[in-house]
Write a protein that holds these residues in place. Structure first.
Motif, PDB file in Angstrom:
ATOM      1  N   GLN A  39      26.842  32.665  27.811  1.00 40.81           N
ATOM      2  CA  GLN A  39      28.005  31.877  28.227  1.00 40.81           C
ATOM      3  C   GLN A  39      28.576  31.078  27.061  1.00 40.81           C
ATOM      4  OE1 GLN A  39      26.507  29.540  31.453  1.00 40.81           O
ATOM      5  NE2 GLN A  39      26.417  31.260  32.903  1.00 40.81           N
ATOM      6  N   LEU A  40      27.699  30.436  26.321  1.00 45.34           N
ATOM      7  CA  LEU A  40      28.167  29.625  25.197  1.00 45.34           C
ATOM      8  C   LEU A  40      28.723  30.499  24.073  1.00 45.34           C
ATOM      9  CD1 LEU A  40      25.439  26.831  24.976  1.00 45.34           C
ATOM     10  CD2 LEU A  40      27.785  26.635  25.802  1.00 45.34           C
ATOM     11  N   THR A  41      28.111  31.657  23.866  1.00 39.44           N
ATOM     12  CA  THR A  41      28.618  32.560  22.833  1.00 39.44           C
ATOM     13  C   THR A  41      30.025  33.015  23.172  1.00 39.44           C
ATOM     14  OG1 THR A  41      26.375  33.305  22.322  1.00 39.44           O
ATOM     15  CG2 THR A  41      28.198  34.729  21.619  1.00 39.44           C
ATOM     16  N   GLU A  42      30.253  33.329  24.449  1.00 37.78           N
ATOM     17  CA  GLU A  42      31.598  33.727  24.888  1.00 37.78           C
ATOM     18  C   GLU A  42      32.561  32.562  24.755  1.00 37.78           C
ATOM     19  OE1 GLU A  42      33.846  35.552  28.858  1.00 37.78           O
ATOM     20  OE2 GLU A  42      31.685  35.172  28.859  1.00 37.78           O
ATOM     21  N   LEU A  43      32.109  31.378  25.062  1.00 36.29           N
ATOM     22  CA  LEU A  43      32.970  30.203  24.949  1.00 36.29           C
ATOM     23  C   LEU A  43      33.244  29.856  23.487  1.00 36.29           C
ATOM     24  CD1 LEU A  43      34.373  27.965  26.583  1.00 36.29           C
ATOM     25  CD2 LEU A  43      32.254  26.640  26.418  1.00 36.29           C
ATOM     26  N   SER A  44      32.248  30.092  22.625  1.00 35.42           N
ATOM     27  CA  SER A  44      32.359  29.857  21.181  1.00 35.42           C
ATOM     28  C   SER A  44      32.912  28.472  20.842  1.00 35.42           C
ATOM     29  CB  SER A  44      33.256  30.930  20.544  1.00 35.42           C
ATOM     30  OG  SER A  44      33.227  30.788  19.127  1.00 35.42           O
ATOM     31  N   PRO A  45      32.251  27.421  21.248  1.00 36.56           N
ATOM     32  CA  PRO A  45      32.741  26.062  20.966  1.00 36.56           C
ATOM     33  C   PRO A  45      32.683  25.742  19.474  1.00 36.56           C
ATOM     34  CG  PRO A  45      30.496  25.993  21.812  1.00 36.56           C
ATOM     35  CD  PRO A  45      30.933  27.422  21.909  1.00 36.56           C
ATOM     36  N   GLN A  46      33.596  24.894  19.026  1.00 34.11           N
ATOM     37  CA  GLN A  46      33.659  24.481  17.630  1.00 34.11           C
ATOM     38  C   GLN A  46      33.606  22.953  17.553  1.00 34.11           C
ATOM     39  OE1 GLN A  46      33.667  26.825  15.205  1.00 34.11           O
ATOM     40  NE2 GLN A  46      33.654  28.384  16.839  1.00 34.11           N
ATOM     41  N   VAL A  47      32.985  22.452  16.508  1.00 31.68           N
ATOM     42  CA  VAL A  47      32.921  21.006  16.309  1.00 31.68           C
ATOM     43  C   VAL A  47      34.333  20.471  16.054  1.00 31.68           C
ATOM     44  CG1 VAL A  47      32.025  19.148  14.860  1.00 31.68           C
ATOM     45  CG2 VAL A  47      30.565  21.102  15.426  1.00 31.68           C
ATOM     46  N   GLY A  48      34.767  19.446  16.763  1.00 28.02           N
ATOM     47  CA  GLY A  48      36.089  18.843  16.601  1.00 28.02           C
ATOM     48  C   GLY A  48      37.150  19.463  17.479  1.00 28.02           C
ATOM     49  N   GLU A  49      36.785  20.535  18.178  1.00 28.30           N
ATOM     50  CA  GLU A  49      37.781  21.249  18.986  1.00 28.30           C
ATOM     51  C   GLU A  49      38.259  20.394  20.157  1.00 28.30           C
ATOM     52  OE1 GLU A  49      38.338  25.607  21.225  1.00 28.30           O
ATOM     53  OE2 GLU A  49      36.347  24.948  20.548  1.00 28.30           O
ATOM     54  N   GLU A  50      37.389  19.638  20.749  1.00 30.16           N
ATOM     55  CA  GLU A  50      37.766  18.834  21.903  1.00 30.16           C
ATOM     56  C   GLU A  50      38.855  17.826  21.532  1.00 30.16           C
ATOM     57  OE1 GLU A  50      35.693  15.986  25.317  1.00 30.16           O
ATOM     58  OE2 GLU A  50      34.807  16.124  23.316  1.00 30.16           O
ATOM     59  N   ASP A  51      38.685  17.133  20.420  1.00 30.28           N
ATOM     60  CA  ASP A  51      39.677  16.133  20.009  1.00 30.28           C
ATOM     61  C   ASP A  51      41.025  16.784  19.740  1.00 30.28           C
ATOM     62  OD1 ASP A  51      37.808  14.149  20.246  1.00 30.28           O
ATOM     63  OD2 ASP A  51      37.297  14.094  18.105  1.00 30.28           O
ATOM     64  N   GLU A  52      40.990  17.946  19.088  1.00 32.08           N
ATOM     65  CA  GLU A  52      42.243  18.628  18.765  1.00 32.08           C
ATOM     66  C   GLU A  52      42.973  19.071  20.030  1.00 32.08           C
ATOM     67  OE1 GLU A  52      43.810  22.564  16.286  1.00 32.08           O
ATOM     68  OE2 GLU A  52      41.706  21.924  16.179  1.00 32.08           O
ATOM     69  N   LEU A  53      42.258  19.658  20.969  1.00 30.63           N
ATOM     70  CA  LEU A  53      42.886  20.104  22.225  1.00 30.63           C
ATOM     71  C   LEU A  53      43.393  18.928  23.047  1.00 30.63           C
ATOM     72  CD1 LEU A  53      40.347  22.887  23.303  1.00 30.63           C
ATOM     73  CD2 LEU A  53      42.684  23.226  22.455  1.00 30.63           C
ATOM     74  N   ALA A  54      42.602  17.848  23.068  1.00 30.52           N
ATOM     75  CA  ALA A  54      43.010  16.667  23.825  1.00 30.52           C
ATOM     76  C   ALA A  54      44.296  16.087  23.254  1.00 30.52           C
ATOM     77  CB  ALA A  54      41.895  15.631  23.819  1.00 30.52           C
ATOM     78  N   GLY A  55      44.441  16.103  21.921  1.00 27.92           N
ATOM     79  CA  GLY A  55      45.665  15.596  21.290  1.00 27.92           C
ATOM     80  C   GLY A  55      46.873  16.442  21.636  1.00 27.92           C
ATOM     81  N   GLN A  56      46.710  17.781  21.593  1.00 24.23           N
ATOM     82  CA  GLN A  56      47.820  18.681  21.935  1.00 24.23           C
ATOM     83  C   GLN A  56      48.211  18.505  23.408  1.00 24.23           C
ATOM     84  OE1 GLN A  56      46.638  22.660  20.946  1.00 24.23           O
ATOM     85  NE2 GLN A  56      46.462  22.241  18.748  1.00 24.23           N
ATOM     86  N   ARG A  57      47.226  18.403  24.238  1.00 30.94           N
ATOM     87  CA  ARG A  57      47.487  18.249  25.675  1.00 30.94           C
ATOM     88  C   ARG A  57      48.250  16.952  25.953  1.00 30.94           C
ATOM     89  NH1 ARG A  57      43.653  15.932  29.721  1.00 30.94           N
ATOM     90  NH2 ARG A  57      44.342  16.560  31.796  1.00 30.94           N
ATOM     91  N   ALA A  58      47.835  15.859  25.283  1.00 31.41           N
ATOM     92  CA  ALA A  58      48.506  14.577  25.501  1.00 31.41           C
ATOM     93  C   ALA A  58      49.959  14.634  25.050  1.00 31.41           C
ATOM     94  CB  ALA A  58      47.760  13.475  24.761  1.00 31.41           C
TER      95      ALA A  58
END
Length: 563
Positions: free
Chosen positions: A197-216
């Motif tokens: 599941q995690l391999t398919e998701l392929s999370p990256q360090v810092g990705e959450e902040d970047e997506l949250a900024g774009q979404r806002a």
């Protein structure tokens, strides 16, 4: 060895300071003079239970201080002190003090450092060995028999102990590895699913902040889109405010030359047109920057929600998901490589076990051979001590494997049979008080023990015997004390026998006296070291009783000359 004993307000002793030396010291005196008080006092500094009854009547507290001095601290004593974080410099005396209050409370000190009574008991094992009429410690206690036999045999018991600890450590490492691998196996399917599941998701360090900024930013544009559209409408078209300003500027331009004020008005209007144009451009740029693609916003929100859901599932931050993936891969790798590691650990444990068995078997053979020699040596000592009907045996018994330990594979116990045809039994269960003390003396002489307590005390070992037997006891006590040797030990004997007393190279007389004082009759016990004349008188008293005769003095001289 014990070099000094200072007693204050213990029962009949008001104040007493004694100095002891090397060799055999004898303590004599009439029955009831207070010999037991000395032993009770020494017992206090050796960790015996505090008894308020020991405090001298009319006083609030009592104290006993014992001083021990060594050319070099015994290893066991040094280790015990080190564990208690008590430093004793080479050549420095070890001073143990015990204070006892009339209410039964007590305090203990080692070199002025407060300690618990349990430490005193631990130190006592290396300091003083006491054998008396009701002895249940020392040589009577079977727990120490194996170590005594090993010292007698000169056996490499330390090697066996080291091999045992290596074996136990290897077995523990093997068990831990097996548990870890089994635990990992139990979770293997779950680990594989989570990792997929995690391999398919392929999370990256810092990705959450970047997506949250774009979404806002997109959500903000969505919220402002109506206002921006209305503003853009106000600035565009033929009926817009900007178009009206420009039309007014063109008309004013045609008549501006007619009056200076009209010219100034045209300048102001031109500036307004320019500012309004810039405002139009900025509104357009803002609208473009805040423009949002609903499909892109949906994709961003979906990705962000998936990342955060995975973080909640694995109880970590979103940025920790990549590290969690690495940990899962390591666990799966450990499962694959764990079996090979277990094979290595199992081989190491088997090798350690074989090494222990080999060393323990060799030690067992050494013990069996030494037991035969010790039995013969003790038997040779029994006849002179009027124990000629008794038999002594050192039992070396193989233990079941679940009871093997750092001491090897054997249990060792000293057994005796006091009468012909009687069964062998432990020392303390068969022998009477006098017999037991003589058995212990015979055993200690035969062992020629090294590494035991620094000071050995025999309390009335000669009770109930006299003549040749008492002489034999005195000769063996002197031999055990190492008289005439520079490296001799220290032995103290409380005795009623003139033959034993004559063997001592220091002689202490314990006496009790009463005197009338203001508060009434007061009884005190005192101890004096006797000179040559004093020794003659005391031994003569022991021979003849209350009235010392010339014949008793002559017999005392003969005993002293023979010593």
């Amino acid at each position: 060895m014990l070099t000094g004993l200072s007693i204050r307000n213990i029962v009949l002793i008001e104040a007493l300071d004694l100095a002891f030396g090397q060799g055999l010291g004898v303590l004599t005196g009439e029955t009831g003079a207070g010999k037991s008080i000395l032993l009770d006092s020494l017992g206090l500094v050796l960790g015996d239970r505090a008894d308020a009854g020991l405090v001298r009547a009319g006083t609030d507290q009592a104290s006993v201080t014992a001083t021990f001095e060594f050319a070099e601290l015994p290893v066991a004593l040094r280790n015990t002190l080190a564990e208690a974080e008590i430093d004793v410099e080479p050549g420095e005396a070890l001073i143990i003090k015990r204070r006892l209050r009339a209410d039964g409370g007590s305090k203990a000190f080692v070199n002025d450092q407060p300690v618990g009574v349990a430490l005193l008991r631990e130190l006592a094992r290396s300091l003083v060995e006491l054998h008396g009429q009701h002895d249940d410690r020392g040589l009577v206690n079977a727990r120490g028999h194996r170590a005594l036999l090993d010292r007698y045999a000169g056996a490499a018991s330390a090697d066996v102990a080291e091999a045992w600890h290596r074996w136990r450590a290897a077995e523990a490492a093997l068990a831990a590895a097996r548990t870890e691998v089994q635990s990992a196996k139990d979770e293997q399917d779950l680990l594989l699913a989570h990792l997929a599941q995690l391999t398919e998701l392929s999370p990256q360090v810092g990705e959450e902040d970047e997506l949250a900024g774009q979404r806002a930013a997109m959500q903000k544009g969505e919220r402002l889109s109506g206002d921006l559209a209305e503003l853009q409408h106000l600035w565009s078209g033929s009926d817009s405010a900007l178009a009206s300003l420009r039309s007014a500027a063109r008309r004013l331009d045609r008549i501006a030359g007619e009056h200076p004020l009209l010219a100034q008005a045209l300048e102001s209007l031109d500036r307004a047109v320019i500012e309004a144009g810039e405002a139009e451009d900025r509104i357009g740029a803002a609208a473009e920057a805040l423009a949002h693609d609903p499909a892109l916003l949906d994709r961003i929100e979906t990705r962000l929600f998936e990342l955060r859901a995975a973080a909640r599932k694995h109880a970590c931050a979103v940025d920790d998901l990549p590290a969690r993936m690495l940990a899962m891969r390591a666990q799966l790798d450990a499962i694959e490589g764990g079996e090979a590691h277990i094979v290595e650990l199992d081989r190491a444990a088997q090798d350690a076990g074989l090494d222990y068995r080999a060393k323990a078997e060799a030690l067992s053979v050494t013990r069996a051979e030494a037991a035969v020699r010790l039995d013969k040596a003790v038997a040779a000592e029994l006849v002179p001590l009027k124990l000629d009907s008794a038999r002594f045996r050192t039992a070396v018994v193989r233990l079941p494997e679940d009871r093997w330990g750092s001491g090897g594979v054997d249990a060792v116990e000293f057994l005796i049979a006091t009468n012909p045809g009687a069964e062998f039994a432990p020392l303390g269960k068969i022998a009477s008080g006098g017999e037991l003390s003589r058995f212990i003396l015979a055993l200690k002489v035969a062992l020629a023990e090294q590494g035991g307590a620094a000071t050995v005390i025999f309390d009335e070992i000669d009770r109930g015997v006299g003549g040749a037997v008492a002489s034999a006891i005195g000769e063996r006590l002197a031999r055990l004390a190492g008289q005439g040797r520079d490296d001799g030990g220290q032995l103290l004997a409380v005795t009623h026998s003139p033959q034993v007393a004559a063997r001592g190279n220091t002689h202490y007389l314990i006496a009790k006296a009463s005197a009338d004082e203001d508060g009434g009759t007061v009884t005190r016990t005192s101890v004096h070291r006797l000179d040559a004349c004093g020794r003659q008188e005391e031994i003569a008293r022991m021979l003849s009783g209350a009235e010392i005769t010339p014949e008793a003095r002559a017999q005392a001289d003969r005993l002293l000359e023979q010593a």
